[in-house]
Design a protein around this motif. Structure first.
Motif, PDB file in Angstrom:
ATOM      1  N   THR A  53       0.832  -1.200   0.000  1.00  0.00           N
ATOM      2  CA  THR A  53       0.000   0.000   0.000  1.00  0.00           C
ATOM      3  C   THR A  53       0.869   1.253   0.000  1.00  0.00           C
ATOM      4  O   THR A  53       0.668   2.170  -0.802  1.00  0.00           O
ATOM      5  N   CYS A  54       1.848   1.289   0.882  1.00  0.00           N
ATOM      6  CA  CYS A  54       2.726   2.455   0.989  1.00  0.00           C
ATOM      7  C   CYS A  54       3.580   2.626  -0.272  1.00  0.00           C
ATOM      8  O   CYS A  54       3.801   3.758  -0.723  1.00  0.00           O
ATOM      9  N   SER A  55       4.018   1.555  -0.830  1.00  0.00           N
ATOM     10  CA  SER A  55       4.831   1.612  -2.056  1.00  0.00           C
ATOM     11  C   SER A  55       4.032   2.231  -3.202  1.00  0.00           C
ATOM     12  O   SER A  55       4.563   3.079  -3.950  1.00  0.00           O
ATOM     13  N   ILE A  56       2.790   1.834  -3.349  1.00  0.00           N
ATOM     14  CA  ILE A  56       1.956   2.389  -4.416  1.00  0.00           C
ATOM     15  C   ILE A  56       1.738   3.879  -4.188  1.00  0.00           C
ATOM     16  O   ILE A  56       1.861   4.690  -5.115  1.00  0.00           O
ATOM     17  N   ILE A  57       1.443   4.256  -2.964  1.00  0.00           N
ATOM     18  CA  ILE A  57       1.216   5.679  -2.656  1.00  0.00           C
ATOM     19  C   ILE A  57       2.474   6.483  -2.916  1.00  0.00           C
ATOM     20  O   ILE A  57       2.441   7.533  -3.564  1.00  0.00           O
ATOM     21  N   ARG A  58       3.615   6.003  -2.435  1.00  0.00           N
ATOM     22  CA  ARG A  58       4.885   6.727  -2.637  1.00  0.00           C
ATOM     23  C   ARG A  58       5.197   6.876  -4.119  1.00  0.00           C
ATOM     24  O   ARG A  58       5.739   7.907  -4.544  1.00  0.00           O
ATOM     25  N   SER A  59       4.856   5.869  -4.925  1.00  0.00           N
ATOM     26  CA  SER A  59       5.156   5.922  -6.361  1.00  0.00           C
ATOM     27  C   SER A  59       4.349   7.012  -7.065  1.00  0.00           C
ATOM     28  O   SER A  59       4.721   7.405  -8.179  1.00  0.00           O
ATOM     29  N   MET A  60       3.292   7.484  -6.457  1.00  0.00           N
ATOM     30  CA  MET A  60       2.455   8.494  -7.093  1.00  0.00           C
ATOM     31  C   MET A  60       2.889   9.919  -6.816  1.00  0.00           C
ATOM     32  O   MET A  60       2.386  10.843  -7.437  1.00  0.00           O
ATOM     33  N   GLN A  61       3.800  10.093  -5.871  1.00  0.00           N
ATOM     34  CA  GLN A  61       4.236  11.431  -5.524  1.00  0.00           C
ATOM     35  C   GLN A  61       5.017  12.037  -6.698  1.00  0.00           C
ATOM     36  O   GLN A  61       5.908  11.415  -7.247  1.00  0.00           O
ATOM     37  N   LYS A  62       4.617  13.243  -7.060  1.00  0.00           N
ATOM     38  CA  LYS A  62       5.333  13.976  -8.124  1.00  0.00           C
ATOM     39  C   LYS A  62       6.426  14.791  -7.467  1.00  0.00           C
ATOM     40  O   LYS A  62       6.184  15.564  -6.569  1.00  0.00           O
TER      41      LYS A  62
END
Length: 156
Positions: A146-155
């Motif tokens: 979950t955290c990995s997916i969220i972090r990957s979305m940060q611009k």
């Protein structure tokens, strides 16, 4: 057919069956353990995502004890680089359920046309708030994904 809790008709249900009451009593025996698990999930999220710009966790005021039954965040899309809904949909692609914060009562279809005396705060929270997965049964691998997916979305 919506990702948030929505009330389209008024309903009443004041009863609790004997079976459900018995299940509830049984759950009370493990309540402390469940609260401990939920607090650990919140702490995991806070450590893993707390440094992200535009990501704000719901605070636990001094002198209070939150169960953290839900781990909720507010997401500033300008600072983070993605909206709450974009994050929710990205998590959904990996079969990870998250939900917007609760839809304000004055926006619920059942209250359409009723007078509203508000300031818009609840509207804004609904727009930028996200309930992250918080099940007591979540593994570290579930949290990490979950955290990995969220972090990957940060611009950046």
């Amino acid at each position: 057919p919506v990702p948030h809790y929505q009330h389209s008709v008024i309903g009443y249900n004041y009863r609790l069956s004997d079976i459900l009451a018995g299940l509830g009593r049984g759950q009370l025996k493990v309540l402390d353990r469940r609260i401990e698990q939920r607090r650990k999930i919140f702490e995991y999220y806070q450590k893993a995502l707390g440094d992200l710009p535009g990501f704000e966790f719901m605070p636990e005021p001094e002198g209070f004890f939150s169960t953290h039954w839900l781990s909720c965040v507010l997401i500033d899309p300008v600072k983070f680089g993605a909206t709450r809904e974009e994050i929710r949909l990205k998590l959904e692609e990996s079969n990870i359920e998250s939900r917007p914060l609760w839809m304000p009562m004055h926006l619920q279809p059942v209250f359409k046309g009723c007078e509203y005396y508000g300031t818009g705060v609840s509207d804004r929270l609904f727009e930028i708030g996200l309930c992250l997965p918080s099940a007591s049964s979540m593994s570290d691998a579930d949290l990490e994904m979950t955290c990995s997916i969220i972090r990957s979305m940060q611009k950046k």
